[in-house]
Motif scaffolding. Structure first.
Motif, PDB file in Angstrom:
ATOM      1  N   TRP A  28     113.494  48.977  59.267  1.00 36.38           N
ATOM      2  CA  TRP A  28     114.646  48.776  58.371  1.00 36.38           C
ATOM      3  C   TRP A  28     115.312  47.410  58.536  1.00 36.38           C
ATOM      4  CZ3 TRP A  28     115.315  52.164  62.618  1.00 36.38           C
ATOM      5  CH2 TRP A  28     116.341  51.859  63.501  1.00 36.38           C
ATOM      6  N   ALA A  29     115.099  46.725  59.669  1.00 34.44           N
ATOM      7  CA  ALA A  29     115.752  45.421  59.856  1.00 34.44           C
ATOM      8  C   ALA A  29     114.742  44.387  60.371  1.00 34.44           C
ATOM      9  CB  ALA A  29     116.923  45.549  60.823  1.00 34.44           C
ATOM     10  N   ALA A  30     113.491  44.537  59.946  1.00 36.77           N
ATOM     11  CA  ALA A  30     112.423  43.672  60.442  1.00 36.77           C
ATOM     12  C   ALA A  30     112.782  42.201  60.261  1.00 36.77           C
ATOM     13  CB  ALA A  30     111.127  43.992  59.704  1.00 36.77           C
ATOM     14  N   ASN A  31     112.603  41.432  61.334  1.00 29.73           N
ATOM     15  CA  ASN A  31     112.811  39.976  61.315  1.00 29.73           C
ATOM     16  C   ASN A  31     114.248  39.546  61.050  1.00 29.73           C
ATOM     17  OD1 ASN A  31     109.994  39.539  61.695  1.00 29.73           O
ATOM     18  ND2 ASN A  31     109.710  40.036  59.534  1.00 29.73           N
ATOM     19  N   MET A 131     123.767  54.416  43.369  1.00 34.49           N
ATOM     20  CA  MET A 131     122.923  53.286  42.960  1.00 34.49           C
ATOM     21  C   MET A 131     122.896  52.275  44.090  1.00 34.49           C
ATOM     22  SD  MET A 131     124.228  52.917  39.031  1.00 34.49           S
ATOM     23  CE  MET A 131     122.907  51.867  38.459  1.00 34.49           C
ATOM     24  N   THR A 132     121.907  51.412  44.091  1.00 40.54           N
ATOM     25  CA  THR A 132     121.792  50.442  45.175  1.00 40.54           C
ATOM     26  C   THR A 132     121.148  49.148  44.684  1.00 40.54           C
ATOM     27  OG1 THR A 132     120.874  50.120  47.396  1.00 40.54           O
ATOM     28  CG2 THR A 132     119.549  51.410  45.900  1.00 40.54           C
ATOM     29  N   ILE A 133     121.505  48.056  45.332  1.00 44.24           N
ATOM     30  CA  ILE A 133     120.720  46.817  45.216  1.00 44.24           C
ATOM     31  C   ILE A 133     120.025  46.693  46.562  1.00 44.24           C
ATOM     32  CG2 ILE A 133     120.789  44.312  45.044  1.00 44.24           C
ATOM     33  CD1 ILE A 133     123.306  44.609  43.309  1.00 44.24           C
ATOM     34  N   HIS A 134     118.724  46.796  46.585  1.00 46.82           N
ATOM     35  CA  HIS A 134     117.996  46.831  47.853  1.00 46.82           C
ATOM     36  C   HIS A 134     117.001  45.680  47.888  1.00 46.82           C
ATOM     37  CE1 HIS A 134     115.130  49.165  50.723  1.00 46.82           C
ATOM     38  NE2 HIS A 134     115.952  48.370  51.387  1.00 46.82           N
TER      39      HIS A 134
END
Ligand SMILES: CC(C)(COP(=O)(O)OP(=O)(O)OC[C@H]1O[C@@H](n2cnc3c(N)ncnc32)[C@H](O)[C@@H]1OP(=O)(O)O)[C@@H](O)C(=O)NCCC(=O)NCCS
Length: 145
Positions: A28-31, A131-134
């Motif tokens: 979920w938080a790669a790099n 809703m999401t901005i992903h």
């Protein structure tokens, strides 16, 4: 022997190297760049679990301290898993005096639903309302320092 675990929100005690090392290798938080992590810690209510002064777990609560909170980045280092550390962390988060009376507390998880369900979290009853901005690739171009 199971060590004594202590929970703290004192950011001066956090082992940012350990937190960055773990989170930047997760799905979920790669790099995630270290500077981004440091800013995200600074602006959130974060929890560390310590054993013999060494950090063994972490969680970050993004909140307005009044109506809403989002639980993120929770992990326990492998050597201390299976000993109830994440449950201690969850209890401390939900009991924190600044996180009482919220209208909504949200989290996302791929496979730890059984952990969070023990603390009252349920699947969204109306996912179509959210809703999401992903942007999962947001750290791809960033330098990982
Ligand atoms: C998931 C994680 C935080 C669990 O931490 P832990 O300290 O080993 O867990 P605990 O010993 O406190 O026990 C967790 C409880 O939740 C349950 N559980 C449900 N889903 C689980 C999962 N995916 N992993 C571990 N435990 C899970 C366990 O069965 C246990 O319940 P029980 O004591 O009633 O049997 C830890 O394995 C971890 O850091 N994993 C990698 C990072 C991660 O996946 N974080 C969650 C992202 S949402």
């Amino acid at each position: 022997m199971t060590p004594q675990y202590e929970v703290s929100t004192d950011q001066a005690r956090f082992d940012v190297g350990l937190i960055h090392g773990f989170l930047s290798s997760t799905y979920w938080a790669a790099n995630m760049p270290r500077k981004v992590l440091e800013k995200s810690i600074r602006h959130a209510l974060c929890f560390g679990v310590f054993a013999d002064g060494k950090q063994v777990a972490f969680a970050r609560v993004i909140t307005d301290y009044a109506t809403f909170a989002y639980l993120s980045d929770l992990f326990v280092v492998p050597d201390h898993r299976g000993r109830g550390v994440s449950k201690l962390l969850m209890r401390s988060i939900l009991d924190h005096p600044e996180l009482q009376g919220l209208r909504r507390f949200v989290l996302a998880t791929k496979d730890a639903h059984g952990l969070y369900a023990q603390f009252g979290f349920k699947p969204l009853s109306n996912p179509e309302d959210f809703m999401t901005i992903h942007n999962p690739d947001v750290y791809k171009q960033a330098s990982n320092t």
